[in-house]
Design a protein around this motif. Structure first.
Motif, PDB file in Angstrom:
ATOM      1  N   ARG A   1       0.854  -1.184   0.000  1.00 39.90           N
ATOM      2  CA  ARG A   1       0.000   0.000   0.000  1.00 39.90           C
ATOM      3  C   ARG A   1       0.895   1.243   0.000  1.00 39.90           C
ATOM      4  O   ARG A   1       1.671   1.469   0.936  1.00 39.90           O
ATOM      5  CB  ARG A   1      -0.923   0.014   1.210  1.00 39.90           C
ATOM      6  N   HIS A   2       0.788   2.034  -1.053  1.00 39.32           N
ATOM      7  CA  HIS A   2       1.577   3.257  -1.166  1.00 39.32           C
ATOM      8  C   HIS A   2       0.898   4.425  -0.464  1.00 39.32           C
ATOM      9  O   HIS A   2       1.558   5.259   0.145  1.00 39.32           O
ATOM     10  CB  HIS A   2       1.814   3.580  -2.646  1.00 39.32           C
ATOM     11  N   ASP A   3      -0.421   4.496  -0.580  1.00 37.55           N
ATOM     12  CA  ASP A   3      -1.209   5.498   0.129  1.00 37.55           C
ATOM     13  C   ASP A   3      -2.645   5.004   0.143  1.00 37.55           C
ATOM     14  O   ASP A   3      -2.919   3.853  -0.200  1.00 37.55           O
ATOM     15  CB  ASP A   3      -1.086   6.889  -0.516  1.00 37.55           C
ATOM     16  N   GLU A   4      -3.563   5.872   0.554  1.00 38.64           N
ATOM     17  CA  GLU A   4      -4.955   5.451   0.662  1.00 38.64           C
ATOM     18  C   GLU A   4      -5.590   5.119  -0.689  1.00 38.64           C
ATOM     19  O   GLU A   4      -6.581   4.409  -0.753  1.00 38.64           O
ATOM     20  CB  GLU A   4      -5.777   6.544   1.363  1.00 38.64           C
ATOM     21  N   ARG A   5      -5.029   5.643  -1.756  1.00 43.03           N
ATOM     22  CA  ARG A   5      -5.616   5.440  -3.079  1.00 43.03           C
ATOM     23  C   ARG A   5      -4.912   4.377  -3.906  1.00 43.03           C
ATOM     24  O   ARG A   5      -5.464   3.895  -4.882  1.00 43.03           O
ATOM     25  CB  ARG A   5      -5.617   6.781  -3.847  1.00 43.03           C
ATOM     26  N   ARG A   6      -3.695   4.028  -3.542  1.00 45.31           N
ATOM     27  CA  ARG A   6      -2.924   3.088  -4.359  1.00 45.31           C
ATOM     28  C   ARG A   6      -2.508   1.881  -3.528  1.00 45.31           C
ATOM     29  O   ARG A   6      -1.865   2.014  -2.485  1.00 45.31           O
ATOM     30  CB  ARG A   6      -1.697   3.774  -4.953  1.00 45.31           C
ATOM     31  N   GLU A   7      -2.895   0.724  -4.051  1.00 49.39           N
ATOM     32  CA  GLU A   7      -2.608  -0.548  -3.371  1.00 49.39           C
ATOM     33  C   GLU A   7      -2.281  -1.583  -4.448  1.00 49.39           C
ATOM     34  O   GLU A   7      -3.125  -1.888  -5.295  1.00 49.39           O
ATOM     35  CB  GLU A   7      -3.835  -0.984  -2.561  1.00 49.39           C
ATOM     36  N   HIS A   8      -1.078  -2.096  -4.443  1.00 47.05           N
ATOM     37  CA  HIS A   8      -0.620  -2.996  -5.495  1.00 47.05           C
ATOM     38  C   HIS A   8      -0.578  -4.437  -4.997  1.00 47.05           C
ATOM     39  O   HIS A   8      -0.078  -4.721  -3.908  1.00 47.05           O
ATOM     40  CB  HIS A   8       0.765  -2.566  -5.992  1.00 47.05           C
ATOM     41  N   TRP A   9      -1.096  -5.341  -5.849  1.00 41.24           N
ATOM     42  CA  TRP A   9      -1.136  -6.771  -5.542  1.00 41.24           C
ATOM     43  C   TRP A   9      -0.239  -7.527  -6.522  1.00 41.24           C
ATOM     44  O   TRP A   9      -0.139  -7.174  -7.701  1.00 41.24           O
ATOM     45  CB  TRP A   9      -2.567  -7.316  -5.683  1.00 41.24           C
ATOM     46  N   SER A  10       0.378  -8.593  -6.031  1.00 42.71           N
ATOM     47  CA  SER A  10       1.143  -9.505  -6.881  1.00 42.71           C
ATOM     48  C   SER A  10       1.106 -10.885  -6.249  1.00 42.71           C
ATOM     49  O   SER A  10       0.791 -11.038  -5.070  1.00 42.71           O
ATOM     50  CB  SER A  10       2.594  -9.025  -7.054  1.00 42.71           C
ATOM     51  N   ARG A  11       1.423 -11.899  -7.072  1.00 44.65           N
ATOM     52  CA  ARG A  11       1.438 -13.265  -6.565  1.00 44.65           C
ATOM     53  C   ARG A  11       2.501 -14.072  -7.291  1.00 44.65           C
ATOM     54  O   ARG A  11       2.957 -13.695  -8.383  1.00 44.65           O
ATOM     55  CB  ARG A  11       0.079 -13.928  -6.744  1.00 44.65           C
ATOM     56  N   GLU A  12       2.874 -15.187  -6.702  1.00 46.38           N
ATOM     57  CA  GLU A  12       3.834 -16.080  -7.330  1.00 46.38           C
ATOM     58  C   GLU A  12       3.101 -17.041  -8.260  1.00 46.38           C
ATOM     59  O   GLU A  12       2.074 -17.609  -7.901  1.00 46.38           O
ATOM     60  CB  GLU A  12       4.593 -16.881  -6.263  1.00 46.38           C
ATOM     61  N   PHE A  13       3.636 -17.185  -9.467  1.00 45.83           N
ATOM     62  CA  PHE A  13       3.062 -18.125 -10.418  1.00 45.83           C
ATOM     63  C   PHE A  13       4.196 -18.782 -11.194  1.00 45.83           C
ATOM     64  O   PHE A  13       4.966 -18.110 -11.865  1.00 45.83           O
ATOM     65  CB  PHE A  13       2.103 -17.409 -11.378  1.00 45.83           C
ATOM     66  N   ARG A  14       4.314 -20.091 -11.044  1.00 43.25           N
ATOM     67  CA  ARG A  14       5.356 -20.875 -11.711  1.00 43.25           C
ATOM     68  C   ARG A  14       6.744 -20.316 -11.429  1.00 43.25           C
ATOM     69  O   ARG A  14       7.585 -20.154 -12.325  1.00 43.25           O
ATOM     70  CB  ARG A  14       5.092 -20.935 -13.216  1.00 43.25           C
ATOM     71  N   GLY A  15       6.985 -20.011 -10.170  1.00 39.06           N
ATOM     72  CA  GLY A  15       8.310 -19.614  -9.733  1.00 39.06           C
ATOM     73  C   GLY A  15       8.660 -18.152  -9.913  1.00 39.06           C
ATOM     74  O   GLY A  15       9.782 -17.744  -9.586  1.00 39.06           O
ATOM     75  N   ARG A  16       7.756 -17.339 -10.426  1.00 38.25           N
ATOM     76  CA  ARG A  16       8.075 -15.919 -10.561  1.00 38.25           C
ATOM     77  C   ARG A  16       6.886 -15.076 -10.111  1.00 38.25           C
ATOM     78  O   ARG A  16       5.740 -15.540 -10.091  1.00 38.25           O
ATOM     79  CB  ARG A  16       8.445 -15.571 -11.994  1.00 38.25           C
ATOM     80  N   GLU A  17       7.173 -13.832  -9.757  1.00 44.76           N
ATOM     81  CA  GLU A  17       6.145 -12.939  -9.242  1.00 44.76           C
ATOM     82  C   GLU A  17       5.510 -12.158 -10.389  1.00 44.76           C
ATOM     83  O   GLU A  17       6.204 -11.668 -11.289  1.00 44.76           O
ATOM     84  CB  GLU A  17       6.754 -11.971  -8.220  1.00 44.76           C
ATOM     85  N   GLU A  18       4.175 -12.052 -10.378  1.00 47.65           N
ATOM     86  CA  GLU A  18       3.459 -11.306 -11.403  1.00 47.65           C
ATOM     87  C   GLU A  18       2.400 -10.438 -10.749  1.00 47.65           C
ATOM     88  O   GLU A  18       1.789 -10.821  -9.750  1.00 47.65           O
ATOM     89  CB  GLU A  18       2.811 -12.247 -12.426  1.00 47.65           C
TER      90      GLU A  18
END
Length: 385
Positions: free
Chosen positions: A83-100
């Protein structure tokens, strides 16, 4: 009360298959908690067309004190949230050994809630009554609660100073949280009614909540698949009738007796020794006595042997069905060999005239897509023979 369920189709893509499994698990948990309540209405896989655009809701729970939207997410690996601020929140996950990176499901379900609230506000006069018979009630102050239900096997990795978003829950936590919220609002509503000077929370009657569910069910707009090639009917002589197999009753479909009300799953009868009650697939007309159609409901039988389940269902007696929709002799009916939906006579003729392609069986336009258009190149795995 279950108003609409989702019919799952076989998937070959691993991601689509995992997504269906997440929705199936969430639907089971919600149904188990609320299905036997007559003041909570469940709709799964709802798609609403609004102008040129449409929005889709995985699960919808309609109550007297608000509406809850649930977005199911199949995540079985590590999920990172920054979470960068109240308006920006970034999601990522691991898939087949790398983050996307992945879109924020919180923002997704919040946008669905905004669109649904606008849609209901525009049609409030068709759903809700009037205060004191004068002022039109609306959905402007209705609570729209949003939830993201992720797989129970997901592991969250949060950056420093980033708490888990308040809308995110493990799948098995969503139904209890909705139930807790419903009890809290119900008790507050009862307490404030004792104080005439207190500001009353937004609420609607049970009948208005059911009317909201019915309205959305009627305006559900499933995604239409592309039309099959070469579907223009060709007249032939000596047409052989297809066997008249009744369509499978499903929650959310129209009643086979009255044709105007939807079907829903409800529990009735005395409590058994195991604590449960008998379940029926019944017409919503049972509520006001306009239609008495109902049959015992067993979800496993619908999934494993739909044709047999439909054949064993007993239609309503003539004296209970009310006046027929039209008089006169009913002509022969034709049904798709695969999905059993009723089809036009010309569509059946089109299939029978192309025996090399369809094997001498009749299929609806959608099921014709399972066969290759080139003559004699049918797909055996999709023929249903």
């Amino acid at each position: 009360m279950l108003i609409k369920s989702k019919v799952f189709e076989p998937q070959s893509d691993p991601r689509l298959k995992a997504g269906d499994e997440a929705e199936r698990q969430m639907a089971f948990l919600l149904d188990r908690r609320f299905e036997e309540r007559d003041d909570v209405f469940l709709l799964h896989d709802l798609r609403i067309q609004k102008g040129r655009h449409a929005f889709q809701i995985d699960h919808l729970v309609i109550t007297r004190y608000g509406i809850a939207l649930i977005e199911s997410k199949s995540i079985h690996s590590k999920v990172s949230i920054t979470r960068h601020d109240e308006r920006r929140e970034h999601w990522s996950r691991e898939f087949r050994g790398r983050e996307e990176g992945i879109p924020s499901p919180v923002r997704q379900v919040q946008e669905q809630a905004r669109l649904l609230q606008d849609y209901l506000r525009e049609n409030a006069e068709l759903i809700l009554g009037k205060l004191l018979g004068l002022l039109q009630k609306g959905f402007g102050y209705c609570p729209f609660d949003t939830y993201v239900g992720v797989s129970t096997s997901a592991v969250f990795s949060l950056s420093r100073g980033t708490p888990l978003p308040e809308h995110v829950f493990k799948a098995d936590e969503v139904a209890p949280e909705i139930d807790r919220q419903l009890k809290e609002r119900g008790s507050r509503d009862t307490f404030l009614k004792l104080n005439p000077l207190a500001e009353m929370p937004w609420a609607m009657s049970r009948e208005e909540a059911l009317s909201t569910a019915r309205f959305l069910l009627v305006h559900n707009a499933p995604r239409v698949r592309a039309a099959a090639p070469e579907v223009a009917p060709v007249p032939v002589a000596d047409v052989v009738e297809a066997p008249a197999v009744p369509a499978t009753p499903q929650p959310g479909s129209l009643c086979p007796a009255c044709g105007t009300q939807a079907l829903a799953v409800a529990a009735a009868g005395p409590v058994r020794a195991d604590g449960g009650r008998d379940r029926y697939l019944a017409c919503l007309g049972n509520r006001d006595g306009s239609c008495t159609w109902k049959i015992p409901f067993e979800a496993s039988r619908v999934a494993e042997a739909p044709a047999k389940y439909a054949a064993e269902s007993k239609p309503v007696r003539p004296e209970e069905a009310g006046p027929p929709a039209q008089s006169g002799k009913v002509g022969p009916r034709y049904f798709c060999f695969d999905c059993r939906v009723a089809i036009e006579k010309d569509v059946a003729r089109f299939c029978w005239d192309r025996k090399e392609r369809f094997g001498g069986k009749a299929y609806c336009r959608s099921c014709q897509l399972k066969f290759k258009s080139r003559r004699g190149a049918a797909n055996p795995s999709a023929s249903g023979a």
